[in-house]
Design a protein around this motif. Sequence first.
Motif, PDB file in Angstrom:
ATOM      1  N   LEU A 302     -59.068  25.352 -35.782  1.00 41.49           N
ATOM      2  CA  LEU A 302     -59.907  26.126 -34.288  1.00 41.49           C
ATOM      3  C   LEU A 302     -59.395  27.321 -34.440  1.00 41.49           C
ATOM      4  O   LEU A 302     -58.464  27.529 -34.590  1.00 41.49           O
ATOM      5  CB  LEU A 302     -59.724  25.091 -33.017  1.00 41.49           C
ATOM      6  CG  LEU A 302     -60.261  23.688 -33.311  1.00 41.49           C
ATOM      7  CD1 LEU A 302     -60.040  23.007 -31.920  1.00 41.49           C
ATOM      8  CD2 LEU A 302     -61.864  23.569 -33.456  1.00 41.49           C
ATOM      9  N   PRO A 303     -60.106  28.205 -33.563  1.00 40.56           N
ATOM     10  CA  PRO A 303     -59.506  29.556 -33.252  1.00 40.56           C
ATOM     11  C   PRO A 303     -58.047  29.692 -32.747  1.00 40.56           C
ATOM     12  O   PRO A 303     -57.337  30.297 -32.998  1.00 40.56           O
ATOM     13  CB  PRO A 303     -60.524  30.186 -32.217  1.00 40.56           C
ATOM     14  CG  PRO A 303     -61.752  29.414 -32.855  1.00 40.56           C
ATOM     15  CD  PRO A 303     -61.523  27.976 -33.212  1.00 40.56           C
ATOM     16  N   ARG A 347     -57.626  31.789 -28.966  1.00 41.25           N
ATOM     17  CA  ARG A 347     -58.380  31.515 -27.692  1.00 41.25           C
ATOM     18  C   ARG A 347     -58.974  29.800 -28.035  1.00 41.25           C
ATOM     19  O   ARG A 347     -59.375  29.567 -29.186  1.00 41.25           O
ATOM     20  CB  ARG A 347     -59.592  32.167 -27.675  1.00 41.25           C
ATOM     21  CG  ARG A 347     -59.019  33.920 -27.457  1.00 41.25           C
ATOM     22  CD  ARG A 347     -58.366  33.872 -26.218  1.00 41.25           C
ATOM     23  NE  ARG A 347     -58.269  35.367 -25.842  1.00 41.25           N
ATOM     24  CZ  ARG A 347     -58.894  36.054 -24.973  1.00 41.25           C
ATOM     25  NH1 ARG A 347     -59.636  35.367 -24.316  1.00 41.25           N
ATOM     26  NH2 ARG A 347     -58.821  37.466 -24.635  1.00 41.25           N
ATOM     27  N   LYS A 348     -59.305  29.481 -26.769  1.00 40.30           N
ATOM     28  CA  LYS A 348     -59.922  28.217 -26.656  1.00 40.30           C
ATOM     29  C   LYS A 348     -61.406  28.309 -26.921  1.00 40.30           C
ATOM     30  O   LYS A 348     -61.948  29.152 -26.736  1.00 40.30           O
ATOM     31  CB  LYS A 348     -59.706  27.455 -25.312  1.00 40.30           C
ATOM     32  CG  LYS A 348     -58.022  27.254 -24.950  1.00 40.30           C
ATOM     33  CD  LYS A 348     -58.281  25.894 -23.766  1.00 40.30           C
ATOM     34  CE  LYS A 348     -56.820  25.717 -23.381  1.00 40.30           C
ATOM     35  NZ  LYS A 348     -56.223  26.922 -22.810  1.00 40.30           N
ATOM     36  N   SER A 349     -61.769  27.276 -27.629  1.00 37.07           N
ATOM     37  CA  SER A 349     -63.020  27.250 -28.187  1.00 37.07           C
ATOM     38  C   SER A 349     -64.295  27.406 -26.971  1.00 37.07           C
ATOM     39  O   SER A 349     -65.185  28.122 -27.133  1.00 37.07           O
ATOM     40  CB  SER A 349     -63.547  25.874 -28.625  1.00 37.07           C
ATOM     41  OG  SER A 349     -62.827  25.496 -29.813  1.00 37.07           O
ATOM     42  N   ALA A 350     -63.745  26.948 -25.655  1.00 35.51           N
ATOM     43  CA  ALA A 350     -64.654  27.194 -24.547  1.00 35.51           C
ATOM     44  C   ALA A 350     -64.756  28.704 -24.229  1.00 35.51           C
ATOM     45  O   ALA A 350     -65.692  29.114 -23.379  1.00 35.51           O
ATOM     46  CB  ALA A 350     -64.110  26.359 -23.303  1.00 35.51           C
ATOM     47  N   GLU A 351     -63.602  29.415 -24.659  1.00 35.37           N
ATOM     48  CA  GLU A 351     -63.745  30.821 -24.368  1.00 35.37           C
ATOM     49  C   GLU A 351     -64.717  31.945 -25.261  1.00 35.37           C
ATOM     50  O   GLU A 351     -64.956  33.132 -24.980  1.00 35.37           O
ATOM     51  CB  GLU A 351     -62.358  31.529 -24.267  1.00 35.37           C
ATOM     52  CG  GLU A 351     -61.351  30.656 -23.198  1.00 35.37           C
ATOM     53  CD  GLU A 351     -59.928  31.226 -23.441  1.00 35.37           C
ATOM     54  OE1 GLU A 351     -59.740  32.276 -22.706  1.00 35.37           O
ATOM     55  OE2 GLU A 351     -59.490  30.969 -24.486  1.00 35.37           O
ATOM     56  N   ALA A 354     -67.688  33.706 -24.017  1.00 34.83           N
ATOM     57  CA  ALA A 354     -67.458  34.781 -23.186  1.00 34.83           C
ATOM     58  C   ALA A 354     -67.375  35.980 -23.926  1.00 34.83           C
ATOM     59  O   ALA A 354     -67.326  37.176 -23.618  1.00 34.83           O
ATOM     60  CB  ALA A 354     -66.493  34.512 -21.958  1.00 34.83           C
ATOM     61  N   ILE A 355     -66.570  35.737 -25.102  1.00 32.32           N
ATOM     62  CA  ILE A 355     -65.968  37.016 -25.717  1.00 32.32           C
ATOM     63  C   ILE A 355     -66.888  37.476 -26.552  1.00 32.32           C
ATOM     64  O   ILE A 355     -67.070  38.684 -26.625  1.00 32.32           O
ATOM     65  CB  ILE A 355     -64.581  36.492 -26.658  1.00 32.32           C
ATOM     66  CG1 ILE A 355     -63.650  36.066 -25.691  1.00 32.32           C
ATOM     67  CG2 ILE A 355     -64.122  37.516 -27.451  1.00 32.32           C
ATOM     68  CD1 ILE A 355     -62.384  35.184 -26.398  1.00 32.32           C
ATOM     69  N   LEU A 356     -67.618  36.553 -27.518  1.00 34.00           N
ATOM     70  CA  LEU A 356     -68.510  37.187 -28.541  1.00 34.00           C
ATOM     71  C   LEU A 356     -70.027  37.589 -27.814  1.00 34.00           C
ATOM     72  O   LEU A 356     -70.906  38.065 -28.494  1.00 34.00           O
ATOM     73  CB  LEU A 356     -68.702  36.122 -29.380  1.00 34.00           C
ATOM     74  CG  LEU A 356     -67.221  35.929 -30.263  1.00 34.00           C
ATOM     75  CD1 LEU A 356     -67.899  34.836 -31.579  1.00 34.00           C
ATOM     76  CD2 LEU A 356     -66.760  37.200 -31.169  1.00 34.00           C
ATOM     77  N   GLY A 357     -70.200  36.998 -26.634  1.00 31.60           N
ATOM     78  CA  GLY A 357     -71.572  37.102 -26.202  1.00 31.60           C
ATOM     79  C   GLY A 357     -72.490  36.007 -26.692  1.00 31.60           C
ATOM     80  O   GLY A 357     -73.816  36.080 -26.280  1.00 31.60           O
ATOM     81  N   TYR A 358     -72.198  35.256 -27.703  1.00 33.49           N
ATOM     82  CA  TYR A 358     -72.916  34.007 -28.025  1.00 33.49           C
ATOM     83  C   TYR A 358     -71.914  32.629 -28.338  1.00 33.49           C
ATOM     84  O   TYR A 358     -70.878  33.000 -28.408  1.00 33.49           O
ATOM     85  CB  TYR A 358     -73.767  34.343 -29.226  1.00 33.49           C
ATOM     86  CG  TYR A 358     -73.291  34.362 -30.605  1.00 33.49           C
ATOM     87  CD1 TYR A 358     -72.494  35.728 -30.862  1.00 33.49           C
ATOM     88  CD2 TYR A 358     -72.819  33.191 -31.544  1.00 33.49           C
ATOM     89  CE1 TYR A 358     -71.769  35.831 -31.961  1.00 33.49           C
ATOM     90  CE2 TYR A 358     -72.154  33.690 -32.588  1.00 33.49           C
ATOM     91  CZ  TYR A 358     -71.670  34.916 -32.821  1.00 33.49           C
ATOM     92  OH  TYR A 358     -70.929  34.702 -33.906  1.00 33.49           O
ATOM     93  N   PRO A 359     -72.612  31.657 -28.200  1.00 35.98           N
ATOM     94  CA  PRO A 359     -71.606  30.266 -28.040  1.00 35.98           C
ATOM     95  C   PRO A 359     -70.811  30.288 -29.588  1.00 35.98           C
ATOM     96  O   PRO A 359     -69.710  29.766 -29.340  1.00 35.98           O
ATOM     97  CB  PRO A 359     -72.557  29.259 -28.211  1.00 35.98           C
ATOM     98  CG  PRO A 359     -73.761  29.612 -27.599  1.00 35.98           C
ATOM     99  CD  PRO A 359     -73.978  31.293 -27.947  1.00 35.98           C
TER     100      PRO A 359
END
Length: 392
Positions: A302-303, A347-351, A354-359
């Motif tokens: 995971l990231p 970063r957490k997967s849930a974030e 918000a960062i990339l602008g897509y899920p």
Amino acid sequence: MTADRKPITSHRRVVIKIGSALLVDRKTGLKSQWLDAVCADIAALKARGIDVLVVSSGAIAMGRTVLDLPSGALKLEESQAAAAVGQIALARAWSESLSRDGIVAGQILLTLGDTEERRRYLNARATINQLLKIGAVPIINENDTVATTEIRYGDNDRLAARVATMTSADLLILLSDIDGLYTAPPHLDPDAQFLEVIPAITPEIEAMAGGAASELSRGGMRTKIDAGKIATGAGCAMIIASGKTEHPLRAIEQGARSSWFAASGSPVTARKTWIAGQLLPAGELHIDDGAKRALGSGKSLLPAGVRQIEGSFHRGDTVAIIGTDGREIARGLAGYDADEARQIIGRKSAEIEAILGYPGRSAMVHRDDLVVTGTLQEHAATDEMNKDAAHA
Ligand code: GLU
């Protein structure tokens, strides 16, 4: 049947290829009763928790019937137009028939490029996997309307084999008007022997495949053996069986004659061998000890567990995964381009959205795309280092 041959129901994921002549009658069009019966067979497999994918031919044949085209060869643009008309009807027929059994169908049209280019391959695979996850049956065909001679499969036998390897299926079933492989074309040679089990596709086996194809379908035994090479080489067994009977899958289970080609390795090994065999990883993902432990228990990367990224790579490129001691732990296919990956590390997967602008995808490297190449246990690494030190 031999001891090695397992029933269809003991497989995890099954790709079923259906030839045009089974689905479409030149005069009367769609064979809806047959289709309903095969859908009932598919529903029975799904009820046992087996993932089912269908590679359905018949677009051109359906289009010919709908457009009332004369028999004989079609020009490329004619067959493309026929496919465009026929594919709609075909997809609707599948969708309606599966829905009687409470199953949702999803249409996937692939071109050769979609399976050969790694990024497009990963995209197509992600969509197919998602369909399976939600319990739908992917109904797959070649996108005949845009495929031209140089860039097409042309036959759905090999396409189905690629779909099987792409989705790590463990069984491919080719249903057509022939019940299996014979030592020689049975209509030409009265001494032709039926082969029930083919442990490996040897040059002798290849020589047995004639070039015959029926008028409605392009694939003959040649393309079926080619499909067998693709599938079995990647750890997927293959069955060639007649679809001429109603409930053809049930018939196979009840012992109807069919040819079974043994898989030559496990799906995981074939895929992971390919990943591990990449010569030059395009980048490096440096991970923390928590992520290393997660990989050790077979989880995805995971990231959150990535500390640093080196190199420039695209999604689908091979990357090396490096531990805190600077040693390579694993290799895998990147789930993100390097610049995107840099933005979401730690970063957490849930974030991510918000960062990339897509899920995005939750994994930086999915466990199916990951192979351990180094040492995962701390003590083992230390032992090795001690050994190195002792030898120094
Ligand atoms: N894609 C073609 C069609 O749907 C069939 C190819 C084949 O027969 O293998 O008409």
